[in-house]
Design a protein around this motif. Sequence first.
Motif, PDB file in Angstrom:
ATOM      1  N   PHE A   1      21.648  -6.435 -13.036  1.00 55.41           N
ATOM      2  CA  PHE A   1      21.479  -4.980 -12.883  1.00 55.41           C
ATOM      3  C   PHE A   1      22.347  -4.223 -13.888  1.00 55.41           C
ATOM      4  O   PHE A   1      23.423  -4.699 -14.265  1.00 55.41           O
ATOM      5  N   ASP A   2      21.931  -3.002 -14.241  1.00 54.60           N
ATOM      6  CA  ASP A   2      22.844  -2.148 -15.013  1.00 54.60           C
ATOM      7  C   ASP A   2      23.860  -1.544 -14.036  1.00 54.60           C
ATOM      8  O   ASP A   2      23.754  -1.704 -12.818  1.00 54.60           O
ATOM      9  N   ARG A   3      24.857  -0.819 -14.582  1.00 56.68           N
ATOM     10  CA  ARG A   3      25.966  -0.364 -13.743  1.00 56.68           C
ATOM     11  C   ARG A   3      25.533   0.558 -12.577  1.00 56.68           C
ATOM     12  O   ARG A   3      25.921   0.328 -11.421  1.00 56.68           O
ATOM     13  N   PRO A   4      24.710   1.606 -12.832  1.00 49.31           N
ATOM     14  CA  PRO A   4      24.323   2.464 -11.702  1.00 49.31           C
ATOM     15  C   PRO A   4      23.582   1.688 -10.604  1.00 49.31           C
ATOM     16  O   PRO A   4      23.747   1.968  -9.413  1.00 49.31           O
TER      17      PRO A   4
ATOM     18  N   ILE B   1       7.851  -2.135 -23.748  1.00 49.04           N
ATOM     19  CA  ILE B   1       8.548  -2.693 -22.581  1.00 49.04           C
ATOM     20  C   ILE B   1       8.807  -1.597 -21.552  1.00 49.04           C
ATOM     21  O   ILE B   1       8.583  -1.772 -20.350  1.00 49.04           O
ATOM     22  N   HIS B   2       9.219  -0.458 -22.052  1.00 52.84           N
ATOM     23  CA  HIS B   2       9.457   0.675 -21.149  1.00 52.84           C
ATOM     24  C   HIS B   2       8.171   0.991 -20.362  1.00 52.84           C
ATOM     25  O   HIS B   2       8.200   1.161 -19.136  1.00 52.84           O
ATOM     26  N   LEU B   3       7.052   1.035 -21.064  1.00 50.93           N
ATOM     27  CA  LEU B   3       5.780   1.390 -20.404  1.00 50.93           C
ATOM     28  C   LEU B   3       5.319   0.274 -19.453  1.00 50.93           C
ATOM     29  O   LEU B   3       4.763   0.557 -18.388  1.00 50.93           O
ATOM     30  N   LEU B   4       5.559  -0.961 -19.849  1.00 52.73           N
ATOM     31  CA  LEU B   4       5.163  -2.090 -18.997  1.00 52.73           C
ATOM     32  C   LEU B   4       5.955  -2.063 -17.680  1.00 52.73           C
ATOM     33  O   LEU B   4       5.392  -2.228 -16.588  1.00 52.73           O
ATOM     34  N   LEU B   5       7.270  -1.821 -17.779  1.00 57.73           N
ATOM     35  CA  LEU B   5       8.100  -1.786 -16.566  1.00 57.73           C
ATOM     36  C   LEU B   5       7.728  -0.590 -15.692  1.00 57.73           C
ATOM     37  O   LEU B   5       7.733  -0.657 -14.463  1.00 57.73           O
TER      38      LEU B   5
ATOM     39  N   ARG C   1      14.233 -10.644 -23.056  1.00 59.69           N
ATOM     40  CA  ARG C   1      14.105 -12.074 -23.329  1.00 59.69           C
ATOM     41  C   ARG C   1      13.062 -12.701 -22.397  1.00 59.69           C
ATOM     42  O   ARG C   1      12.191 -13.446 -22.813  1.00 59.69           O
ATOM     43  N   ARG C   2      13.118 -12.328 -21.144  1.00 59.13           N
ATOM     44  CA  ARG C   2      12.186 -12.907 -20.172  1.00 59.13           C
ATOM     45  C   ARG C   2      10.763 -12.450 -20.418  1.00 59.13           C
ATOM     46  O   ARG C   2       9.807 -13.213 -20.266  1.00 59.13           O
ATOM     47  N   LEU C   3      10.629 -11.179 -20.783  1.00 60.08           N
ATOM     48  CA  LEU C   3       9.274 -10.666 -21.032  1.00 60.08           C
ATOM     49  C   LEU C   3       8.671 -11.303 -22.289  1.00 60.08           C
ATOM     50  O   LEU C   3       7.471 -11.577 -22.340  1.00 60.08           O
ATOM     51  N   ARG C   4       9.499 -11.539 -23.281  1.00 60.31           N
ATOM     52  CA  ARG C   4       8.994 -12.194 -24.501  1.00 60.31           C
ATOM     53  C   ARG C   4       8.488 -13.595 -24.175  1.00 60.31           C
ATOM     54  O   ARG C   4       7.456 -14.029 -24.678  1.00 60.31           O
ATOM     55  N   GLN C   5       9.245 -14.257 -23.313  1.00 61.76           N
ATOM     56  CA  GLN C   5       8.860 -15.606 -22.877  1.00 61.76           C
ATOM     57  C   GLN C   5       7.513 -15.535 -22.140  1.00 61.76           C
ATOM     58  O   GLN C   5       6.612 -16.328 -22.396  1.00 61.76           O
ATOM     59  N   ALA C   6       7.385 -14.563 -21.240  1.00 60.93           N
ATOM     60  CA  ALA C   6       6.143 -14.411 -20.461  1.00 60.93           C
ATOM     61  C   ALA C   6       4.973 -14.123 -21.400  1.00 60.93           C
ATOM     62  O   ALA C   6       3.889 -14.718 -21.282  1.00 60.93           O
TER      63      ALA C   6
ATOM     64  N   ALA D   1      19.512  -5.164 -16.547  1.00 56.51           N
ATOM     65  CA  ALA D   1      20.132  -5.298 -17.866  1.00 56.51           C
ATOM     66  C   ALA D   1      19.027  -5.606 -18.884  1.00 56.51           C
ATOM     67  O   ALA D   1      18.300  -6.589 -18.745  1.00 56.51           O
ATOM     68  N   ARG D   2      18.901  -4.738 -19.892  1.00 60.15           N
ATOM     69  CA  ARG D   2      17.709  -4.746 -20.729  1.00 60.15           C
ATOM     70  C   ARG D   2      17.567  -6.002 -21.598  1.00 60.15           C
ATOM     71  O   ARG D   2      16.456  -6.517 -21.792  1.00 60.15           O
TER      72      ARG D   2
END
Length: 282
Positions: A228-231, A18-22, A43-48, A37-38
């Motif tokens: 989004f994550d906090r930063p 997932i890290h490499l795909l993003l 979840r969305r990528l698994r669906q895709a 937010a990971r």
Amino acid sequence: MDAKIAPPATEAVEDIEIHLLLEALYRRYHYDFRHYARASIKRRLRQARAQLGFTSFSAMQDTLLHGDALVGQLLDYLTVQVSELFRDPGYFRAIREKVVPHLRTYPSLKIWIAGCSQGEELYSFAILLHEEGLLDRTLLYATDINPAALEAAQAGVYPLDRIAAFTQNHQQAGGRTSLSDYYTTAYGRAVFDKKLRAQVVFSDHSLVTDAVFAECQFVSCRNVMIYFDRPLQDRAVGLFKDSLSRRGFLGLGSKETLRFSAHADAFSEFVREEKIYQRAER
Ligand SMILES: C[S@@+](CC[C@H](N)C(=O)[O-])C[C@H]1O[C@@H](n2cnc3c(N)ncnc32)[C@H](O)[C@@H]1O
């Protein structure tokens, strides 16, 4: 006998993929989901992966890197397009009753709808401003990263079966007219009046990678930062802060808050229960 050496703790293969795909999505197409937010991205990528028929994220990455057919599809999975006209009517009622009296004092207005999705929030603002006699002096910016959503926003066409809920929301938001004044029906769809978007600039803009582009009196960014994550949330709020004019307003979604933001001091709560904030004096 040699003691068995435990292998070093490894990251799950799926997380690496997932890290490499993003990373590939960002470096090849400049769509940056690396700090969303990971759990929800996963979840969305698994669906895709399942629905698009890939056996692994690495296979998706390969296809993504070597052709551009997948990127649009992937965007549709990664961006959530749930919206409604006058979603959370209390928010629009508070704008009408508490913010509009301030907006009236300006000779001209700029309003930024960030993450406008397929236009529901935009048409809500346009109708409200029209009802309050402010639309003619307002320039609206409707921005999103999903080009298909922006196209739909520009078209302003919605299935008729959504209209009953839209109408109810409009009334609850203090609507002064009938919603049917703003659309015509054809082929099972409601087509919103193009006068509502005569002063709208539709634009591809990312809160993650792009900069501020205008000074506004109101920024409405609802149900976007929850992903989004906090930063990243801090980055987006920083953009809103820099975009708002003195004592300008910021409206967030019902589950969003500035309470933990690095920029919280730059705002005061204006209508606390509706997540409407005001930019403190600069
Ligand atoms: C759930 S919808 C919210 C729609 C509307 N604001 C509302 O509250 O009803 C989230 C929208 O944010 C958009 N979005 C996601 N990431 C974004 C980003 N980095 N910059 C701008 N918009 C983004 C998505 O494409 C989607 O249209």
